[in-house]
Design a protein around this motif. Structure first.
Motif, PDB file in Angstrom:
ATOM      1  N   ARG A 171      51.389  21.263  37.284  1.00 43.57           N
ATOM      2  CA  ARG A 171      51.830  21.393  38.682  1.00 43.57           C
ATOM      3  C   ARG A 171      50.630  21.525  39.608  1.00 43.57           C
ATOM      4  O   ARG A 171      50.575  20.921  40.684  1.00 43.57           O
ATOM      5  CB  ARG A 171      52.707  22.639  38.838  1.00 43.57           C
ATOM      6  CG  ARG A 171      54.097  22.510  38.267  1.00 43.57           C
ATOM      7  CD  ARG A 171      54.761  23.877  38.301  1.00 43.57           C
ATOM      8  NE  ARG A 171      56.067  23.908  37.687  1.00 43.57           N
ATOM      9  CZ  ARG A 171      56.668  25.038  37.300  1.00 43.57           C
ATOM     10  NH1 ARG A 171      56.060  26.206  37.464  1.00 43.57           N
ATOM     11  NH2 ARG A 171      57.866  24.995  36.763  1.00 43.57           N
ATOM     12  N   GLU A 172      49.675  22.349  39.187  1.00 43.31           N
ATOM     13  CA  GLU A 172      48.490  22.562  40.038  1.00 43.31           C
ATOM     14  C   GLU A 172      47.739  21.258  40.253  1.00 43.31           C
ATOM     15  O   GLU A 172      47.358  20.919  41.383  1.00 43.31           O
ATOM     16  CB  GLU A 172      47.568  23.604  39.389  1.00 43.31           C
ATOM     17  CG  GLU A 172      48.107  25.018  39.530  1.00 43.31           C
ATOM     18  CD  GLU A 172      47.482  26.004  38.551  1.00 43.31           C
ATOM     19  OE1 GLU A 172      46.522  25.618  37.848  1.00 43.31           O
ATOM     20  OE2 GLU A 172      47.963  27.145  38.478  1.00 43.31           O
TER      21      GLU A 172
ATOM     22  N   MET B   1      39.582  23.734  39.031  1.00 44.84           N
ATOM     23  CA  MET B   1      40.713  23.625  39.943  1.00 44.84           C
ATOM     24  C   MET B   1      41.285  25.010  40.248  1.00 44.84           C
ATOM     25  O   MET B   1      41.464  25.825  39.358  1.00 44.84           O
ATOM     26  CB  MET B   1      41.785  22.768  39.297  1.00 44.84           C
ATOM     27  CG  MET B   1      42.934  22.487  40.217  1.00 44.84           C
ATOM     28  SD  MET B   1      44.055  21.318  39.467  1.00 44.84           S
ATOM     29  CE  MET B   1      42.958  19.941  39.167  1.00 44.84           C
ATOM     30  N   ASN B   2      41.550  25.270  41.538  1.00 44.23           N
ATOM     31  CA  ASN B   2      42.071  26.581  41.900  1.00 44.23           C
ATOM     32  C   ASN B   2      43.548  26.696  41.546  1.00 44.23           C
ATOM     33  O   ASN B   2      44.318  25.778  41.787  1.00 44.23           O
ATOM     34  CB  ASN B   2      41.911  26.791  43.416  1.00 44.23           C
ATOM     35  CG  ASN B   2      40.450  26.760  43.817  1.00 44.23           C
ATOM     36  OD1 ASN B   2      39.596  27.195  43.050  1.00 44.23           O
ATOM     37  ND2 ASN B   2      40.183  26.222  44.998  1.00 44.23           N
ATOM     38  N   PRO B   3      43.915  27.865  40.992  1.00 38.11           N
ATOM     39  CA  PRO B   3      45.344  28.039  40.721  1.00 38.11           C
ATOM     40  C   PRO B   3      46.141  28.113  42.015  1.00 38.11           C
ATOM     41  O   PRO B   3      45.613  28.559  43.045  1.00 38.11           O
ATOM     42  CB  PRO B   3      45.408  29.363  39.955  1.00 38.11           C
ATOM     43  CG  PRO B   3      44.047  29.927  39.928  1.00 38.11           C
ATOM     44  CD  PRO B   3      43.104  28.991  40.590  1.00 38.11           C
ATOM     45  N   ILE B   4      47.378  27.674  41.961  1.00 40.14           N
ATOM     46  CA  ILE B   4      48.209  27.753  43.154  1.00 40.14           C
ATOM     47  C   ILE B   4      48.937  29.083  43.174  1.00 40.14           C
ATOM     48  O   ILE B   4      48.977  29.800  42.179  1.00 40.14           O
ATOM     49  CB  ILE B   4      49.209  26.571  43.221  1.00 40.14           C
ATOM     50  CG1 ILE B   4      50.092  26.542  41.981  1.00 40.14           C
ATOM     51  CG2 ILE B   4      48.467  25.278  43.372  1.00 40.14           C
ATOM     52  CD1 ILE B   4      51.098  25.391  41.978  1.00 40.14           C
ATOM     53  N   ILE B   8      54.970  29.815  43.761  1.00 37.62           N
ATOM     54  CA  ILE B   8      55.412  28.413  43.634  1.00 37.62           C
ATOM     55  C   ILE B   8      55.977  28.182  42.237  1.00 37.62           C
ATOM     56  O   ILE B   8      57.049  27.588  42.061  1.00 37.62           O
ATOM     57  CB  ILE B   8      54.233  27.459  43.926  1.00 37.62           C
ATOM     58  CG1 ILE B   8      53.829  27.569  45.391  1.00 37.62           C
ATOM     59  CG2 ILE B   8      54.602  26.018  43.569  1.00 37.62           C
ATOM     60  CD1 ILE B   8      52.598  26.752  45.752  1.00 37.62           C
ATOM     61  N   HIS B   9      55.261  28.678  41.226  1.00 39.94           N
ATOM     62  CA  HIS B   9      55.769  28.537  39.851  1.00 39.94           C
ATOM     63  C   HIS B   9      57.082  29.289  39.676  1.00 39.94           C
ATOM     64  O   HIS B   9      58.017  28.793  39.048  1.00 39.94           O
ATOM     65  CB  HIS B   9      54.741  29.089  38.855  1.00 39.94           C
ATOM     66  CG  HIS B   9      53.454  28.321  38.835  1.00 39.94           C
ATOM     67  ND1 HIS B   9      53.410  26.957  38.651  1.00 39.94           N
ATOM     68  CD2 HIS B   9      52.167  28.730  38.984  1.00 39.94           C
ATOM     69  CE1 HIS B   9      52.146  26.564  38.670  1.00 39.94           C
ATOM     70  NE2 HIS B   9      51.373  27.616  38.877  1.00 39.94           N
ATOM     71  N   LEU B  12      59.857  27.297  41.208  1.00 39.13           N
ATOM     72  CA  LEU B  12      60.176  26.099  40.422  1.00 39.13           C
ATOM     73  C   LEU B  12      60.845  26.446  39.099  1.00 39.13           C
ATOM     74  O   LEU B  12      61.605  25.652  38.551  1.00 39.13           O
ATOM     75  CB  LEU B  12      58.894  25.284  40.175  1.00 39.13           C
ATOM     76  CG  LEU B  12      58.379  24.525  41.393  1.00 39.13           C
ATOM     77  CD1 LEU B  12      56.940  24.081  41.181  1.00 39.13           C
ATOM     78  CD2 LEU B  12      59.255  23.318  41.691  1.00 39.13           C
ATOM     79  N   ALA B  28      55.129  23.147  49.450  1.00 37.01           N
ATOM     80  CA  ALA B  28      54.503  22.776  48.170  1.00 37.01           C
ATOM     81  C   ALA B  28      55.563  22.565  47.087  1.00 37.01           C
ATOM     82  O   ALA B  28      55.499  21.617  46.301  1.00 37.01           O
ATOM     83  CB  ALA B  28      53.510  23.859  47.744  1.00 37.01           C
ATOM     84  N   LEU B  32      56.456  18.988  45.002  1.00 38.55           N
ATOM     85  CA  LEU B  32      56.553  18.809  43.542  1.00 38.55           C
ATOM     86  C   LEU B  32      57.952  18.356  43.144  1.00 38.55           C
ATOM     87  O   LEU B  32      58.113  17.528  42.242  1.00 38.55           O
ATOM     88  CB  LEU B  32      56.176  20.112  42.832  1.00 38.55           C
ATOM     89  CG  LEU B  32      54.676  20.410  42.821  1.00 38.55           C
ATOM     90  CD1 LEU B  32      54.402  21.832  42.364  1.00 38.55           C
ATOM     91  CD2 LEU B  32      53.934  19.422  41.919  1.00 38.55           C
TER      92      LEU B  32
END
Lengths: 182, 204
Positions: A171-172, B1-4, B8-9, B12, B28, B32
């Motif tokens: 997802r990220e 990569m920065n975690p979101i 959000i997780h 989802l 966001a 997705l």
């Protein structure tokens, strides 16, 4: 019996194992679309996906007696296709993940919305292809095929926390690509 | 990569309501969702039924033809290692390599080009387990494994000419199951996956 008199998966399996080979066609019609979609997203090619799913169905038929829980036939089929996709990916170079339709070709008859949608799909497909096979598999099973984490564990043989981590990382990665192109 | 943002997780995964998210996080999530929807909607129609059913109706080629095709085709071997089993297997192989079984234990006397293939499988609740393979022309019911022990493990050993053999277990006379502890597994183009055992001559 299933909905509208359709036999359940367990009934179909019992009939095939009892010698009624032609009933296996019902299994194919029932699950072909989802399995081909999953394999296409894994392999990036609808032709390779069709081959993988066809081989998987033949394999499933030959080993149907080893399906421990016929009521969960769908999950068992996804597992066979997932393994077939992994074997396919292992046989070709890492960078070689083709895309069937990238970028989309503009058709004058297309509406602006349809074209925009096709471009967006191409972008998502490219981002998906950049993920590792494990993360791609986890994202597609979860968000495209709509499997629960329990079902995903049965398909992949992985633990649920591992699968959650892969889905999160996927997802990220996808979100960063989508936001960069927003 | 920065975690979101973890919310959000959570949204989802259905752990929190999307309506409670701040607007930027909700966007966001919707992005997705839309991406997944695009991937799900663009499903190609493959029309595989007639092709698959034709493959099912076609009889399997002979074992010899399949072996020839396998030997002449590049193969990928995937090995999944379970440390405990692997250590036990390595110990067993080392023992086999160091100890002349026939002389010391009064076991079978091996010919110059013969070795021992060992078969071990865990099948709790099984009533019988046989091994079939290219060494017995895939005839079922001829080579029974002994067991089960208290862990449901079945075992057997065969003296075979040195070479590479394909095999499977047959549980209760009907379930054909590959050996997941095998040195290798091989899939052919007809939906089967056989285990591989390599028998090395004990005396060289």
């Amino acid at each position: 019996m299933g909905v509208r008199g359709d036999p359940s998966d367990a009934e179909v399996v019992a009939r095939v194992l009892g010698g009624d080979r032609e009933v296996f066609g019902l299994v194919i019609r029932r699950y072909e679309t989802g399995l081909v979609r999953f394999a296409t997203r894994m392999l990036g090619s609808s032709d390779a996906a069709a081959d993988a799913v066809a081989e998987s169905f033949v394999r499933a038929y030959r080993h149907l007696a080893s399906c421990r829980d016929p009521a969960r036939l769908r999950t068992w089929l996804y597992r066979i296709v997932a393994n077939r996709c992994k074997s396919h990916l292992a046989r070709r170079p890492i960078a070689d993940v083709p895309l069937d339709d990238a970028p989309p070709v503009a058709d004058p008859a297309d509406s602006h919305g349809a074209l925009e949608r096709a471009e967006q799909l191409a972008l998502v497909e490219r981002a998906l292809a950049q993920l590792s096979p494990e993360k791609r598999e986890a994202f597609v099973l979860k968000h495209v095929e709509g499997l629960s984490y329990q079902e995903m564990a049965a398909v992949t043989g992985e633990r649920i926390p591992t699968l959650k981590m892969r889905v999160h990382r996927a997802r990220e990665a996808l979100l960063h690509v989508l936001e960069d192109h927003a | 990569m920065n975690p979101i943002d973890p919310r959000i997780h959570q949204a989802l995964d259905g752990e929190i309501a999307r309506g409670n998210l701040p607007a930027d996080l909700r966007r966001a999530v919707e992005r997705l969702d839309a991406a997944a929807e695009l991937l799900a909607a663009a499903a190609p129609a493959a029309g595989l039924e007639s092709r698959v059913m034709a493959g099912i109706r076609r009889p399997l080629p002979s074992r010899a033809r399949r072996l020839v095709r396998w030997l002449s085709t590049p193969q990928t071997v995937m090995v999944r290692i379970r440390p405990a089993w692997s250590l036990a297997l390595a110990a067993a192989v080392t023992l086999l390599a160091l100890v002349p079984l026939g002389d010391r234990w009064g076991g079978p006397m091996l010919g110059e080009h013969e070795g021992i293939a060992q078969f071990v499988g865990r099948f709790p609740g099984a009533r019988s387990v046989h091994v079939v393979g290219s060494f017995n022309d895939w005839r079922t019911g001829t080579i029974a494994l002994e067991g089960p022990d208290h862990d449901g493990v079945w075992r057997g050993a065969l003296v075979l000419p040195a070479g590479t053999y394909e095999y499977m277990f047959v549980v209760d006379g009907e379930r054909w199951i590959p050996d997941h502890l095998a040195e290798r597994e091989v899939a052919d183009n007809f939906g089967r996956e056989n285990s591989i055992v390599i028998v090395r001559a004990v005396r060289r």
